[in-house]
Every structure is written in structure tokens, then in C-alpha cells.
Design a protein around this motif. Sequence first.
Motif, short mmCIF file in Angstrom:
data_model
loop_
_atom_site.label_atom_id
_atom_site.label_comp_id
_atom_site.label_asym_id
_atom_site.label_seq_id
_atom_site.Cartn_x
_atom_site.Cartn_y
_atom_site.Cartn_z
N PHE A 1 0.83 -1.20 0.00
CA PHE A 1 0.00 0.00 0.00
C PHE A 1 0.87 1.25 0.00
CE2 PHE A 1 -2.01 3.33 2.61
CZ PHE A 1 -3.09 3.63 1.81
N HIS A 2 1.88 1.28 0.85
CA HIS A 2 2.77 2.44 0.93
C HIS A 2 3.62 2.57 -0.33
CE1 HIS A 2 2.47 4.42 4.91
NE2 HIS A 2 1.86 3.29 5.25
N TYR B 1 3.05 1.47 -3.51
CA TYR B 1 2.38 1.70 -4.79
C TYR B 1 1.29 2.77 -4.74
CZ TYR B 1 4.79 -2.50 -6.33
OH TYR B 1 5.76 -3.41 -6.67
N LEU B 2 0.87 3.18 -3.55
CA LEU B 2 -0.18 4.19 -3.47
C LEU B 2 0.21 5.37 -2.58
CD1 LEU B 2 -3.49 2.07 -3.30
CD2 LEU B 2 -2.81 3.67 -5.08
N TYR B 3 0.41 5.10 -1.30
CA TYR B 3 0.62 6.18 -0.33
C TYR B 3 1.84 7.04 -0.70
CZ TYR B 3 0.97 8.48 4.24
OH TYR B 3 1.03 9.39 5.25
N ILE C 1 1.61 8.98 -4.20
CA ILE C 1 0.63 10.07 -4.18
C ILE C 1 1.11 11.20 -3.29
CG2 ILE C 1 -1.70 10.69 -3.45
CD1 ILE C 1 -2.62 7.95 -4.34
N VAL D 1 -4.51 12.69 -11.61
CA VAL D 1 -5.04 11.34 -11.40
C VAL D 1 -6.09 11.01 -12.45
CG1 VAL D 1 -6.43 9.92 -9.84
CG2 VAL D 1 -4.55 11.28 -8.93
N GLN E 1 -11.65 3.76 -7.80
CA GLN E 1 -11.23 4.99 -7.13
C GLN E 1 -11.02 4.81 -5.63
OE1 GLN E 1 -12.83 8.97 -8.55
NE2 GLN E 1 -14.50 7.64 -9.13
N PRO F 1 -9.25 2.71 -3.64
CA PRO F 1 -7.88 2.66 -3.09
C PRO F 1 -7.19 4.02 -3.10
CG PRO F 1 -8.24 0.82 -4.58
CD PRO F 1 -9.42 1.74 -4.74
N ILE F 2 -7.41 4.81 -4.16
CA ILE F 2 -6.82 6.14 -4.23
C ILE F 2 -7.43 7.03 -3.15
CG2 ILE F 2 -6.53 8.19 -5.69
CD1 ILE F 2 -6.61 6.33 -8.11
N ALA G 1 -5.97 6.08 0.15
CA ALA G 1 -4.60 6.58 0.28
C ALA G 1 -4.61 8.07 0.63
CB ALA G 1 -3.82 6.33 -1.01
#
Length: 216
Positions: free
Chosen positions: A5-6, A8-10, A13, A40, A104, A106-107, A110
Motif C-alpha cells: 500500500f505504501h 504503490y499508493l501512499y 501520491i 489522477v 477509485q 484505493p486512491i 490513500a
Amino acid sequence: MGTLFHTYLYDPILSALVFIYERFSFGDLGLAIIVLTIVVRVVLFPLFWKGAKDQALLQRIQPSIKRIQRDHRDNKERQAQELMGLYRAHRLNPFSSLLILIIQLPIFFALFQIFRTELNGAVFDHRTLLGFVDLGVPNGVLVIIAALLQYLLSRLSLPKSEPTAGNVHAAAPVARFMVYMVYVAPLITGVVLWSLPAALALYWSVSNVFSVVQQI
């Protein structure tokens, strides 16, 4: 899962938001969020475009849908089979708008984590929109704007001859689902955003503006 999660997303972003905040938004976090939202949406544009095309196609084949409903009104199972066959023939996914919403999430999650942990830290000197809207606390006005835009988007996604509240129970399952979403989606939007940082309501509002323009 937390590491993925961190990774690939957190972290991506957050890095993008910090970069925009420092280089392009004149130190205004609200403007940085608006720019990030546009970035995005541009990245996800192919998915949203497919959803918009499916909704437009669903409107165009309404005569065929009504014919199937009429011819098989006494056999709901056959009616459902014929409708699904019609959707397959046109390579149409009537639930694409719902799938886009799921993509949307997961985004959104995050961003929720970022706004919850970073807005009170040393990353951003100012956490306001245009210098006076505090994005670190809930803001009812932004929530209402987000809900209204969600309603407008849901209305635009309906077929032109959508069923009304009086005959929605007689409509096909897909049409019935779309009518319900016109009213349920804004309600969910308002309930979810009401107690969250206004930064999330701003993100959702800008994203919906993008969707409304695209749908038109």
C-alpha cells in the motif's frame, strides 16, 4: 499488504502532492489537491472514458431494451437472459460506473491516510484552500457541493427515457439499479465525507466536475 500500500499508493501520491505543492500551487494546499486530482483523472482517463462510452451506448439501445422487456414481461428469467445477451453483443458493461467507483476507492483511501497523518505535520506549511478554507477539518459546504455534483453525474448517466419513481419496480434490473444510484450515491457521498477532512471533499468534487464534463 501495508508495505505494498505504501509502495504503490501512499508514497507516490504523497510525493506527487508535495511536488505540486512546492512547485506549482504557490504554497496553497487546496490548489495542489486540485492539480493532483486532474493528474489522477488524466492517468485514469481510459477507464473513465470506457465507462462514459458504456453509459452513452446504454442510452442508444434503450429501444431494444424496452422491446425485450415488453416481449418477455411474463418471463423474468428469459428477459434477464436476453438483456445480458444484448449487452454482450454490444460489448457493454452496464455496471461500468460502479466498477469505476470501486477503482477509485484505493486512491481515496490513500488520500484519506495522507490527509489524516500529514496535514498536521511539517510537510505542508499551510493546509488551506485560497487561504481561508481549512482543509484539515470537515467542511459542510464542500460536502454539499460534492454530493450535488455526484447527483448531477448520476442523472447524466441515466438513459434519456429512464424509469420514474412510480414505475421503477417494473423496469429492468440494470435500469432500476441506475435510478436508485441517482439518489443513493449522493447520500453515501455526503455521509462518508461529512466527518472527514475537507481535503477529501475537495478531491471528490474536482473529480466529479471532471466526470460531469466528460459525460456531457
